[in-house]
Write a protein that holds these residues in place. Structure first.
Motif, PDB file in Angstrom:
ATOM      1  N   GLN A 144       0.860  -1.218   0.058  1.00  0.00           N
ATOM      2  CA  GLN A 144       0.043   0.097  -0.028  1.00  0.00           C
ATOM      3  C   GLN A 144       0.866   1.269  -0.075  1.00  0.00           C
ATOM      4  OE1 GLN A 144      -3.225   0.459  -0.289  1.00  0.00           O
ATOM      5  NE2 GLN A 144      -3.998  -1.601   0.130  1.00  0.00           N
ATOM      6  N   ASN A 145       2.057   1.096   0.782  1.00  0.00           N
ATOM      7  CA  ASN A 145       2.770   2.452   0.960  1.00  0.00           C
ATOM      8  C   ASN A 145       3.755   2.447  -0.699  1.00  0.00           C
ATOM      9  OD1 ASN A 145       1.773   3.095   3.057  1.00  0.00           O
ATOM     10  ND2 ASN A 145       3.195   1.881   4.219  1.00  0.00           N
ATOM     11  N   ILE A 146       3.299   3.255  -1.487  1.00  0.00           N
ATOM     12  CA  ILE A 146       3.980   3.827  -2.704  1.00  0.00           C
ATOM     13  C   ILE A 146       5.215   4.287  -2.309  1.00  0.00           C
ATOM     14  CG2 ILE A 146       3.591   4.336  -5.070  1.00  0.00           C
ATOM     15  CD1 ILE A 146       0.573   4.561  -4.397  1.00  0.00           C
ATOM     16  N   PHE A 147       5.149   5.436  -1.773  1.00  0.00           N
ATOM     17  CA  PHE A 147       5.905   6.270  -1.166  1.00  0.00           C
ATOM     18  C   PHE A 147       5.851   6.656   0.256  1.00  0.00           C
ATOM     19  CE2 PHE A 147       5.753   7.288  -5.868  1.00  0.00           C
ATOM     20  CZ  PHE A 147       7.049   6.980  -6.274  1.00  0.00           C
ATOM     21  N   LYS A 148       7.085   6.996   1.002  1.00  0.00           N
ATOM     22  CA  LYS A 148       7.014   7.855   2.111  1.00  0.00           C
ATOM     23  C   LYS A 148       6.191   8.932   1.781  1.00  0.00           C
ATOM     24  CE  LYS A 148       9.901   9.792   5.473  1.00  0.00           C
ATOM     25  NZ  LYS A 148      11.355   9.918   6.206  1.00  0.00           N
ATOM     26  N   PRO A 149       5.420   9.352   2.462  1.00  0.00           N
ATOM     27  CA  PRO A 149       4.760  10.747   2.286  1.00  0.00           C
ATOM     28  C   PRO A 149       5.754  11.952   1.908  1.00  0.00           C
ATOM     29  CG  PRO A 149       3.644   9.515   4.353  1.00  0.00           C
ATOM     30  CD  PRO A 149       4.833   8.824   3.831  1.00  0.00           C
ATOM     31  N   PRO A 150       5.412  12.863   1.337  1.00  0.00           N
ATOM     32  CA  PRO A 150       6.566  13.888   0.919  1.00  0.00           C
ATOM     33  C   PRO A 150       6.433  14.945   2.237  1.00  0.00           C
ATOM     34  CG  PRO A 150       4.588  14.324  -0.216  1.00  0.00           C
ATOM     35  CD  PRO A 150       4.357  12.805   0.433  1.00  0.00           C
ATOM     36  N   ALA A 151       5.593  14.781   3.423  1.00  0.00           N
ATOM     37  CA  ALA A 151       5.418  15.413   4.282  1.00  0.00           C
ATOM     38  C   ALA A 151       4.448  15.175   5.222  1.00  0.00           C
ATOM     39  CB  ALA A 151       5.281  16.961   3.886  1.00  0.00           C
ATOM     40  N   HIS A 152       4.346  15.556   6.532  1.00  0.00           N
ATOM     41  CA  HIS A 152       3.408  15.255   7.598  1.00  0.00           C
ATOM     42  C   HIS A 152       2.183  15.646   7.315  1.00  0.00           C
ATOM     43  CE1 HIS A 152       1.592  13.580  11.198  1.00  0.00           C
ATOM     44  NE2 HIS A 152       1.514  14.890  11.369  1.00  0.00           N
ATOM     45  N   ARG A 153       2.411  17.000   6.914  1.00  0.00           N
ATOM     46  CA  ARG A 153       0.974  17.841   6.879  1.00  0.00           C
ATOM     47  C   ARG A 153       1.140  18.466   5.277  1.00  0.00           C
ATOM     48  NH1 ARG A 153       2.450  19.340  12.105  1.00  0.00           N
ATOM     49  NH2 ARG A 153       3.665  21.054  11.206  1.00  0.00           N
ATOM     50  N   PHE A 187      -5.984  14.319  -8.672  1.00  0.00           N
ATOM     51  CA  PHE A 187      -5.181  13.696  -7.560  1.00  0.00           C
ATOM     52  C   PHE A 187      -5.652  12.289  -7.357  1.00  0.00           C
ATOM     53  CE2 PHE A 187      -4.222  13.129  -2.866  1.00  0.00           C
ATOM     54  CZ  PHE A 187      -3.006  13.253  -3.132  1.00  0.00           C
ATOM     55  N   TYR A 188      -4.662  11.407  -7.641  1.00  0.00           N
ATOM     56  CA  TYR A 188      -5.218  10.050  -7.575  1.00  0.00           C
ATOM     57  C   TYR A 188      -5.607   9.546  -6.070  1.00  0.00           C
ATOM     58  CZ  TYR A 188      -3.788   8.814 -12.284  1.00  0.00           C
ATOM     59  OH  TYR A 188      -3.965   8.805 -13.772  1.00  0.00           O
ATOM     60  N   PRO A 189      -6.770   8.940  -5.922  1.00  0.00           N
ATOM     61  CA  PRO A 189      -7.209   8.632  -4.357  1.00  0.00           C
ATOM     62  C   PRO A 189      -6.230   7.567  -3.925  1.00  0.00           C
ATOM     63  CG  PRO A 189      -9.036   8.858  -5.946  1.00  0.00           C
ATOM     64  CD  PRO A 189      -7.649   8.937  -6.905  1.00  0.00           C
ATOM     65  N   HIS A 190      -5.674   6.722  -4.801  1.00  0.00           N
ATOM     66  CA  HIS A 190      -4.493   5.847  -3.864  1.00  0.00           C
ATOM     67  C   HIS A 190      -3.374   6.657  -3.481  1.00  0.00           C
ATOM     68  CE1 HIS A 190      -2.816   5.878  -8.111  1.00  0.00           C
ATOM     69  NE2 HIS A 190      -1.592   5.776  -7.432  1.00  0.00           N
ATOM     70  N   LEU A 191      -3.205   7.683  -3.896  1.00  0.00           N
ATOM     71  CA  LEU A 191      -2.060   8.212  -3.287  1.00  0.00           C
ATOM     72  C   LEU A 191      -2.604   8.736  -1.988  1.00  0.00           C
ATOM     73  CD1 LEU A 191      -0.259  10.239  -6.317  1.00  0.00           C
ATOM     74  CD2 LEU A 191       0.512   8.311  -5.089  1.00  0.00           C
ATOM     75  N   ALA A 192      -3.527   9.361  -2.064  1.00  0.00           N
ATOM     76  CA  ALA A 192      -4.089   9.900  -0.646  1.00  0.00           C
ATOM     77  C   ALA A 192      -4.255   8.785   0.360  1.00  0.00           C
ATOM     78  CB  ALA A 192      -5.620  10.651  -0.698  1.00  0.00           C
ATOM     79  N   GLN A 193      -4.775   7.642  -0.294  1.00  0.00           N
ATOM     80  CA  GLN A 193      -4.927   6.704   0.819  1.00  0.00           C
ATOM     81  C   GLN A 193      -3.680   5.939   1.397  1.00  0.00           C
ATOM     82  OE1 GLN A 193      -6.130   2.173  -0.560  1.00  0.00           O
ATOM     83  NE2 GLN A 193      -7.877   3.525  -0.485  1.00  0.00           N
ATOM     84  N   ALA A 194      -2.570   5.882   0.599  1.00  0.00           N
ATOM     85  CA  ALA A 194      -1.228   5.403   0.866  1.00  0.00           C
ATOM     86  C   ALA A 194      -0.703   6.418   1.742  1.00  0.00           C
ATOM     87  CB  ALA A 194      -0.488   5.183  -0.262  1.00  0.00           C
ATOM     88  N   TRP A 195      -0.595   7.626   1.510  1.00  0.00           N
ATOM     89  CA  TRP A 195       0.000   8.824   2.491  1.00  0.00           C
ATOM     90  C   TRP A 195      -0.688   8.860   3.903  1.00  0.00           C
ATOM     91  CZ3 TRP A 195       0.583  13.341  -1.576  1.00  0.00           C
ATOM     92  CH2 TRP A 195       1.421  13.088  -2.519  1.00  0.00           C
TER      93      TRP A 195
END
Length: 436
Positions: free
Chosen positions: A240-249, A261-269
């Protein structure tokens, strides 16, 4: 419980996949079923219509940009807490590109990986018995892919329906229905595809009309019964974790100008602990001050360039944000980070001026396809050299693009990297859309 699934596919684009998919999704939802939807391949617009039809978020599954573990994890999530998963294919069933992570990006790859049967919709306009020959090829081309049956589309008469249906029946293909020619159910379109769901007038009424149309001409119960579940394809811990999120907030622009903006990115972050905060530039909202990074997605800034140029709080807030924190723009977001944007009528509009970039829609040229990109320098998305997979889809012409590149990228048919996008201080962007 793992819900059964199926994928709606065709021999080519323009065959009626979206009509059948949305009508079926809405018809099943009206019956009280919990319908999850997925879109094969890179696409922002169709999943928003899926969500409107089902009341549940739709996700993208892409075998070129995603590995098999990520596909299984996302599909497994969609199949849990649902009664059925309806997938909409892209282009032709077997169309794709070389060098993918888990396949060529074809709808057939997703069907094979997940064990879902394919429901073909076949445009029979201009065909009679020849339709059977095309269907035979689709049904036998790849032994991994199981065909549930077919819906004929754009049938001209009862005689026409009988001719094409008899040919399919001779192949032992179940004919679930036949759709007559009916342009009244078509959804409005523009240069990147359908007009966005949020901008489509009377969307609920249009979706109900599509459902009525499908109910009248397709055996919806039989189609639902043809879906199959392949629980072995869905490991408990999918990638599920495609990338480490680019930031916390993360501040993310979201309105009619910034909607890609792809929902799967939001989901993974979010799964990795990030918090997402959405703001609307068209409402002259600046990025939230408490965020650590600002992300400007793609969309349609060319249709709203005048309003964006006059959005003083947004532009000044974005410039102030960039003095201390990273800002990244994808495609339309990249154009807004530039100095100026020329709209389709030839009018020039000043943008944020954070990158030495000028773009134009006065002379449009299509740029389309998968992209493999490596970060040119350390970035919020990863260390220099990190591989990103995604795609490019826009009509903008670059008038000026000067500075250090964001990434070095190549398309699926090239062995040579070329500079892509720009980076200047904490600001970066490109026409590249991140998928996996």
């Amino acid at each position: 419980m793992i819900a059964p699934g199926l994928i709606i596919a065709a021999a080519r684009s323009g065959s009626g996949k979206t009509t059948l998919a949305l009508g079926l999704m809405r018809a099943l939802t009206r019956r009280g079923m919990r319908v999850s939807a997925v879109k094969c391949g890179p696409d922002y617009i169709d999943p928003a219509f899926h969500a409107a039809a089902t009341g549940r978020q739709s996700l993208n599954l892409d075998s070129w940009a995603m590995d098999a573990g990520l596909i299984a994890g996302l599909a497994g999530g969609a199949a849990r807490d649902a009664d059925i998963v309806v997938g909409e294919g892209a282009m032709g069933l077997f169309d794709g590109a070389p060098g993918g992570a888990a396949g060529v990006g074809a709808s057939a790859d997703i069907a094979a990986l997940l064990g879902w049967p394919v429901l073909l919709i076949h445009d029979v306009s201009g065909q009679a018995q020849t339709a059977a020959a095309v269907l035979r090829g689709l049904a036998t081309h790849d032994a991994r892919v199981k065909i549930a049956g077919v819906v004929m589309n754009r049938v001209g008469s009862e005689r026409h329906r009988r001719l094409v249906s008899e040919g399919a029946a001779a192949l032992d293909l179940t004919v679930f229905g036949a759709l007559p020619r009916n342009e009244s159910v078509a959804l409005p379109e523009r240069h990147l595809g359908l007009v966005q769901a949020g901008e489509t007038a009377d969307l609920d009424a249009r979706l109900d009309a599509l459902a009525d149309f499908i109910e009248a001409h397709v055996d919806v119960d039989a189609v639902a019964a043809s879906a199959r579940s392949s629980e072995g394809a869905f490991p408990t811990g999918g990638s599920q974790n495609i990338f480490k999120p680019p930031a916390h907030r993360i501040a993310i622009a979201r309105d009619d100008a910034f909607s890609f903006f792809y929902p799967h990115l939001a989901q993974a972050w979010r799964a990795a602990g990030a918090e997402l905060f959405f703001f609307a530039p068209l409402a002259d909202e600046p990025p939230p001050e408490h965020c650590d990074l600002c992300w400007l997605p793609g969309g349609y800034p060319e249709l709203h360039a005048g309003r964006l140029a006059q959005a003083g709080r947004f532009l000044s807030g974005l410039r102030q944000f960039a003095t201390t924190r990273p800002v990244h723009g994808e495609c339309g977001g990249y154009m807004v980070l530039g100095r100026g944007l020329v709209d389709a009528a030839g009018a020039a509009h000043a943008m944020a001026g954070l990158l030495d970039l000028e773009t134009s829609f006065a002379k449009r040229k299509l740029h389309l396809g998968y992209r493999r990109a490596r970060l040119a320098a350390d970035h919020s998305l990863g260390a220099a050299g990190r591989l990103l997979r995604g795609h490019e889809f826009h009509y903008a012409t670059i008038l000026r693009e000067t500075g250090e590149p964001f990434a070095l990228a190549r398309d699926a048919y090239s062995d040579n990297d070329a500079p892509a996008g720009l980076r200047q201080g904490r600001v970066s962007g490109s026409f590249f859309h991140l998928i996996g």
